[in-house]
Write a protein that holds these residues in place. Structure first.
Motif, short mmCIF file in Angstrom:
data_model
loop_
_atom_site.label_atom_id
_atom_site.label_comp_id
_atom_site.label_asym_id
_atom_site.label_seq_id
_atom_site.Cartn_x
_atom_site.Cartn_y
_atom_site.Cartn_z
N THR A 178 0.81 -1.22 0.00
CA THR A 178 0.00 0.00 0.00
C THR A 178 0.85 1.27 0.00
N TYR A 179 2.07 1.20 0.51
CA TYR A 179 2.98 2.36 0.45
C TYR A 179 3.29 2.72 -1.00
N ASN A 182 0.17 3.92 -2.96
CA ASN A 182 -0.20 5.31 -2.67
C ASN A 182 0.52 6.29 -3.60
N PHE A 188 -6.94 2.63 -4.46
CA PHE A 188 -6.49 1.35 -3.91
C PHE A 188 -7.41 0.19 -4.30
N SER A 207 1.56 5.50 4.31
CA SER A 207 2.14 6.33 3.25
C SER A 207 3.51 6.90 3.63
N ASN A 216 -1.85 8.63 4.82
CA ASN A 216 -2.76 8.93 3.72
C ASN A 216 -3.35 7.71 3.02
N VAL A 217 -2.96 6.51 3.40
CA VAL A 217 -3.51 5.32 2.73
C VAL A 217 -5.02 5.23 3.00
N ASP A 218 -5.77 4.93 1.95
CA ASP A 218 -7.22 4.73 2.07
C ASP A 218 -7.47 3.29 2.49
#
Ligand code: MN
Length: 285
Positions: A178-179, A182, A188, A207, A216-218
Motif C-alpha cells: 500500500t505504500y 499510494n 487502492f 504512506s 494517507n492510505v485509504d
C-alpha cells in the motif's frame, strides 16, 4: 482464512542470529502467525538457527528479498539465478511457502532510461525456470511492484500482472504494497480488483512507512477491495523503524517515522486486525 504477519524490519534493521531471536520472539509475543524474513544475504543465512527459533516460538515464516547490485536483473541473469537459487534453498529450509519482493531487480537501482520489452523478456526468461524449481519445493514466487524512485522496472499492478503473464507459471503471484500503491496507483480498490486471484500477498504499509492508520492510505478502500476478491492470502504489516545503511539508501529513509517504536506493533496491528475483521477478510478461508 488469511494469515497475519509482519516484516522483520519492524523490530530490527538486519537479520543476524542475535536479531533473529528478537524478531521471532517479538512476532510471537504480538500473536502473529508468521514473520517475513529478509533474505538479503542468502549465502550467509543461518537457516538452522532460524528454523529452530521459529519452531521454539510456534511461528511460521515467509521470505522476501531484492536482488543485490552485483547479481541483478536484467543485467546479470546468471548471477541472479545463482542468488535466487540459494534464496530458494533457504526459503525451503525455514519452511516458507513463498519467496517474494523485488526478485526482478535491485531496490534503488536506476538506469536513467525507461524499461524495454527486452528487459521484461530477460526477467521473465530468468524467473520462469526458477518458478518451476520453486514449485517442486511447494514454493510460490511473488512479484512486488515498487514505486518509481526505487525501481524503473515494475511500479504498478498492471506492470506486475504483465510480467506475471510473461513468466506464465501458476505459482507466480502479485504482491502489492500500500505504500507503493499510494504513490503509483489511482486509488487502492480498483487495482486490487484488477489483480483478483493473482494477488496472494500484501504489505500493509502506511504512506510514510510509519504506524498504519496515521497517514494517507485509504485503508477502507484497501479492505473493500480485498473483501470483494475473496482475498485469502497473507496480510503483512510493514513499517521501517530502524534500517541498515543499504536499505536506508535504497528506500531513502532518512528520518524516524514512528514516534514510539514500542507502540508500533500493538497500535498498528490493532488497527489492521480491526479493519480485516470488519471487512470479513479474516474469515475468507
Ligand atoms: Mn513492501
Amino acid at each position: 482464512m488469511s494469515r497475519f504477519g509482519a516484516h522483520a524490519f519492524i523490530w530490527r534493521s538486519d537479520w543476524t542470529p542475535t536479531t533473529a531471536r528478537d524478531v521471532i520472539e517479538g512476532a510471537a509475543a504480538a500473536g502473529l502467525d508468521f514473520v517475513e524474513i529478509p533474505l538479503l544475504r542468502p549465502f550467509d543465512f543461518d537457516v538452522d538457527g532460524a528454523r529452530a527459533l521459529l519452531e521454539a516460538n510456534g511461528i511460521a515464516a515467509t521470505c522476501s528479498l531484492g536482488l543485490p547490485v552485483d547479481a541483478s536483473l536484467p543485467d546479470d541473469p546468471a548471477g541472479a539465478t545463482r542468488f535466487l537459487r540459494q534464496a530458494l534453498d533457504m526459503t525451503a529450509g525455514v519452511g516458507s511457502p513463498v519467496l517474494s519482493g523485488v526478485i526482478y531487480g535491485t531496490l534503488g537501482a536506476q538506469d536513467g532510461r525507461p524499461p524495454t520489452e527486452a528487459d521484461y523478456d530477460v526477467i521473465a526468461a530468468t524467473l520462469k525456470p526458477l518458478a518451476r524449481e520453486a514449485a517442486s519445493h511447494g514454493i510460490s514466487l511473488g512479484i512486488e511492484p515498487v514505486n518509481r524512485y526505487e525501481s524503473f522496472l515494475v511500479n504498478t499492478t498492471a506492470q506486475g500482472l504483465d510480467l506475471i503473464g510473461r513468466i506464465d507459471e501458476d505459482n507466480v503471484f502479485l504482491h502489492l504494497d500500500t505504500y507503493h500503491m499510494n504513490i503509483e496507483e489511482r486509488g487502492f480498490e480498483a487495482p486490487i480488483l484488477a489483480a483478483g486471484d493473482k494477488l496472494r500477498y500484501i504489505h500493509l504499509s502506511e504512506s510514510d512507512r510509519g504506524t498504519p492508520g496515521r497517514g494517507n492510505v485509504d485503508w477502507e478502500g484497501v479492505f473493500r477491495g480485498l473483501a470483494a476478491i475473496g482475498y485469502a492470502g497473507d496480510l503483512v504489516m510493514e513499517s521501517f523503524v530502524d534500517l541498515n545503511p543499504d536499505m536506508a539508501r535504497a528506500t531513502c529513509m532518512w528520518r524516524d517515522v514512528v514516534e514510539d517504536p514500542g507502540r508500533l506493533v500493538g497500535d498498528g496491528l490493532e488497527f489492521l486486525r480491526d479493519l480485516a475483521r470488519r471487512h470479513g477478510v479474516l474469515a475468507n478461508r
